[in-house]
Design a protein around this motif. Structure first.
Motif, short mmCIF file in Angstrom:
data_model
loop_
_atom_site.label_atom_id
_atom_site.label_comp_id
_atom_site.label_asym_id
_atom_site.label_seq_id
_atom_site.Cartn_x
_atom_site.Cartn_y
_atom_site.Cartn_z
N LEU A 271 -14.76 4.76 -6.70
CA LEU A 271 -13.36 4.68 -7.12
C LEU A 271 -12.44 4.51 -5.91
O LEU A 271 -11.44 3.78 -5.97
CB LEU A 271 -12.99 5.94 -7.89
N MET A 272 -12.77 5.17 -4.80
CA MET A 272 -11.97 5.04 -3.59
C MET A 272 -12.00 3.61 -3.07
O MET A 272 -10.97 3.06 -2.68
CB MET A 272 -12.50 5.99 -2.51
N TYR A 273 -13.18 3.00 -3.07
CA TYR A 273 -13.30 1.62 -2.60
C TYR A 273 -12.45 0.68 -3.47
O TYR A 273 -11.87 -0.27 -2.97
CB TYR A 273 -14.76 1.17 -2.63
N MET A 274 -12.38 0.94 -4.76
CA MET A 274 -11.55 0.13 -5.64
C MET A 274 -10.07 0.39 -5.42
O MET A 274 -9.26 -0.52 -5.39
CB MET A 274 -11.90 0.40 -7.11
N ALA A 275 -9.72 1.66 -5.27
CA ALA A 275 -8.30 2.02 -5.17
C ALA A 275 -7.64 1.46 -3.92
O ALA A 275 -6.43 1.27 -3.90
CB ALA A 275 -8.16 3.54 -5.20
N HIS A 276 -8.42 1.16 -2.88
CA HIS A 276 -7.86 0.69 -1.63
C HIS A 276 -7.87 -0.83 -1.51
O HIS A 276 -7.64 -1.36 -0.42
CB HIS A 276 -8.61 1.30 -0.44
N TYR A 277 -8.13 -1.53 -2.60
CA TYR A 277 -8.02 -2.98 -2.60
C TYR A 277 -6.58 -3.40 -2.84
O TYR A 277 -5.84 -2.74 -3.59
CB TYR A 277 -8.89 -3.61 -3.69
N ASP A 278 -6.16 -4.51 -2.23
CA ASP A 278 -4.86 -5.10 -2.56
C ASP A 278 -4.93 -5.64 -3.99
O ASP A 278 -5.94 -6.22 -4.41
CB ASP A 278 -4.52 -6.24 -1.60
N GLY A 279 -3.83 -5.48 -4.73
CA GLY A 279 -3.83 -5.94 -6.11
C GLY A 279 -4.87 -5.19 -6.91
O GLY A 279 -5.67 -5.78 -7.64
N MET A 280 -4.87 -3.86 -6.79
CA MET A 280 -5.96 -3.04 -7.31
C MET A 280 -6.15 -3.14 -8.82
O MET A 280 -7.24 -2.95 -9.32
CB MET A 280 -5.72 -1.58 -6.93
N GLY A 281 -5.08 -3.44 -9.56
CA GLY A 281 -5.22 -3.56 -11.00
C GLY A 281 -5.47 -2.23 -11.69
O GLY A 281 -5.29 -1.16 -11.10
N ARG A 282 -5.91 -2.29 -12.93
CA ARG A 282 -6.08 -1.07 -13.72
C ARG A 282 -7.19 -0.18 -13.20
O ARG A 282 -7.06 1.05 -13.18
CB ARG A 282 -6.36 -1.45 -15.19
N TYR A 283 -8.30 -0.77 -12.80
CA TYR A 283 -9.40 0.05 -12.29
C TYR A 283 -8.95 0.84 -11.06
O TYR A 283 -9.25 2.02 -10.92
CB TYR A 283 -10.59 -0.83 -11.91
N GLY A 284 -8.25 0.17 -10.17
CA GLY A 284 -7.79 0.83 -8.97
C GLY A 284 -6.81 1.94 -9.26
O GLY A 284 -6.80 2.97 -8.59
N MET A 285 -5.96 1.75 -10.27
CA MET A 285 -5.00 2.79 -10.62
C MET A 285 -5.71 4.04 -11.15
O MET A 285 -5.30 5.16 -10.86
CB MET A 285 -4.01 2.26 -11.67
N VAL A 286 -6.76 3.83 -11.93
CA VAL A 286 -7.56 4.98 -12.37
C VAL A 286 -8.12 5.71 -11.17
O VAL A 286 -8.11 6.95 -11.09
CB VAL A 286 -8.69 4.53 -13.32
N GLY A 287 -8.60 4.95 -10.18
CA GLY A 287 -9.10 5.56 -8.96
C GLY A 287 -8.03 6.35 -8.23
O GLY A 287 -8.28 7.45 -7.75
N MET A 288 -6.83 5.79 -8.16
CA MET A 288 -5.73 6.46 -7.47
C MET A 288 -5.42 7.82 -8.08
O MET A 288 -5.04 8.76 -7.39
CB MET A 288 -4.47 5.58 -7.50
N TYR A 289 -5.59 7.94 -9.41
CA TYR A 289 -5.23 9.18 -10.09
C TYR A 289 -6.42 10.11 -10.30
O TYR A 289 -6.25 11.16 -10.92
CB TYR A 289 -4.59 8.86 -11.44
N THR A 290 -7.60 9.76 -9.81
CA THR A 290 -8.76 10.62 -10.06
C THR A 290 -9.60 10.94 -8.83
O THR A 290 -10.25 11.99 -8.78
CB THR A 290 -9.70 9.97 -11.10
N VAL A 291 -9.62 10.05 -7.84
CA VAL A 291 -10.61 10.16 -6.77
C VAL A 291 -10.44 11.45 -5.96
O VAL A 291 -11.44 12.12 -5.63
CB VAL A 291 -10.54 8.93 -5.85
N LEU A 292 -9.22 11.85 -5.66
CA LEU A 292 -9.03 13.06 -4.84
C LEU A 292 -9.44 14.30 -5.61
O LEU A 292 -10.07 15.21 -5.04
CB LEU A 292 -7.58 13.15 -4.39
N GLY A 293 -9.09 14.36 -6.88
CA GLY A 293 -9.49 15.51 -7.68
C GLY A 293 -11.00 15.67 -7.73
O GLY A 293 -11.53 16.78 -7.60
N ILE A 294 -11.71 14.55 -7.88
CA ILE A 294 -13.18 14.60 -7.95
C ILE A 294 -13.77 15.07 -6.62
O ILE A 294 -14.64 15.96 -6.58
CB ILE A 294 -13.74 13.22 -8.33
N LEU A 295 -13.31 14.49 -5.52
CA LEU A 295 -13.87 14.84 -4.22
C LEU A 295 -13.58 16.29 -3.85
O LEU A 295 -14.46 17.01 -3.36
CB LEU A 295 -13.31 13.91 -3.14
N PHE A 296 -12.36 16.75 -4.09
CA PHE A 296 -12.03 18.13 -3.75
C PHE A 296 -12.75 19.11 -4.69
O PHE A 296 -13.15 20.20 -4.27
CB PHE A 296 -10.52 18.35 -3.80
#
Length: 358
Positions: free
Chosen positions: A22-47
């Motif tokens: 999810l992090m790899y997706m969230a850090h793409y330019d023009g991330m789209g919907r998949y990247g936005m899901v990553g932006m709102y979930t990846v930190l919670g999962i890792l922590f």
């Protein structure tokens, strides 16, 4: 007090790997919907995953705990930062001024200042580990620690949401709640296992319902974003407090969905091995995204356009391919031949990384 015996949970490793994807997706330019899901979930999962395994070092004395965490988090932070700088200097002939600016931002280490987008996570986690360790020693009750984490996280978010202090000192407080949730979940999990208790039908039903609700919440975020739930009540511009609560809901939903997926995938050995290398995968994320296109260009090929019609589907596959490439090209050789980059300077530490219980 002796540290608790280390237990390796395969599903936690897979869960961390899902977060890295999810992090790899969230850090793409023009991330789209998949990247936005990553932006709102990846930190919670890792922590959450870090909090779930925090019991392994809790018995250490304060000085030993700080040393252990410094070696395992801060040493890799600077090692991967300098490695990325060296590669960029070799490929792009950066000026002395560029290199000085890179090192200045690396030393500051705050979110959105760190020259490598993913690396700020490491010093942030270092301070989060310290906060939780100290709170657990003084409060001596998991629910009080969870309450403290909740209060601190809310306070930091409302006082100053963006990163202002070096090394993620403030961001560690903001996201501490997910680490504390992981620790409480770990304690409850291990208590049930030690007691030999099996989940009842009611508990199973609750788990299924929670998973379905979480999947629905992520589905809503995927297609409609943060404003969907307030819009159901006719609110077009929700207050900051409401949006903050919805963001927390999305993070928790991501944790539940990633947990369910990892439990289903924990029997896949390759995914477990890759999950154990997430520190490297995190450290070289930006590096592999620079090197992979250059490697393809050498053969007359090009990376797919993540902003094309296929959009998010292309990006999801592309991110998975990048994770695999990072594992083969960096994680395997670094873990085997350069363990000092991961803060392992003794044979005991190197052997310990392969330890697996149960």
């Amino acid at each position: 007090m002796q540290p608790a015996a280390r237990t390796r949970y395969d599903w936690i490793d897979v869960m961390k790997l899902i977060a890295i994807w999810l992090m790899y997706m969230a850090h793409y330019d023009g991330m789209g919907r998949y990247g936005m899901v990553g932006m709102y979930t990846v930190l919670g999962i890792l922590f959450f995953c870090s909090g779930f395994t925090s019991f392994a070092k809790r018995g250490l004395a304060p000085a030993a705990f700080c040393r252990e965490k410094f070696l395992r988090l801060i040493v890799p932070y600077f090692a991967f930062g300098v490695l990325a700088l060296a590669v960029r200097v070799f490929l792009f002939e950066l000026t002395i001024g560029d290199m000085i600016d890179w090192m200045r931002r690396l030393v500051w280490g705050a979110r959105n200042v760190c020259p490598l987008a993913a690396l700020w996570f490491l010093p942030c986690l270092f301070f989060m580990e310290l906060y939780h360790y100290l709170a657990a020693r003084f409060l001596k009750n998991r629910w009080l620690v969870l309450a403290a984490a909740c209060c601190v996280s809310a306070a930091v978010k409302f006082i100053h949401e963006g990163a202002a202090l070096p090394w993620g000192i403030d961001m560690a407080g903001r996201f501490w709640i997910y680490y504390a949730i992981g620790d409480v979940a770990s304690q409850l999990w291990r208590q049930r296992r030690e007691a030999g208790a099996k989940p009842s039908a009611g508990l199973r039903a609750l788990g299924v319902c929670t998973a379905l609700v979480s999947l629905y919440v992520l589905y809503v975020n995927f297609y409609y974003g943060l404003g969907y739930f307030p819009s159901l009540f006719g609110v077009q511009e929700a207050p900051f407090a409401v949006l903050s609560l919805i963001t927390f809901l999305y993070e928790c939903s991501g944790i539940v969905c990633a947990l369910c997926a990892s439990l289903a995938l924990q029997k896949v050995p390759l995914l477990c091995r890759m999950g154990r290398a997430t520190l490297v995968l995190c450290g070289v994320e930006q590096l592999i995204k620079v090197l992979a296109p250059l490697a393809l260009a050498a053969f007359g090929l090009a990376m797919p356009d993540s902003g094309s019609v296929a959009g998010g589907n292309v990006m999801a596959v592309q991110a998975a391919a990048m994770v695999c490439a990072a594992y083969v090209c960096f994680a395997v050789p670094i873990t085997r031949y350069f363990p000092w980059m991961l803060g392992r300077f003794s044979k005991k530490q190197n052997d310990h990384k392969e330890e697996k219980a149960g």
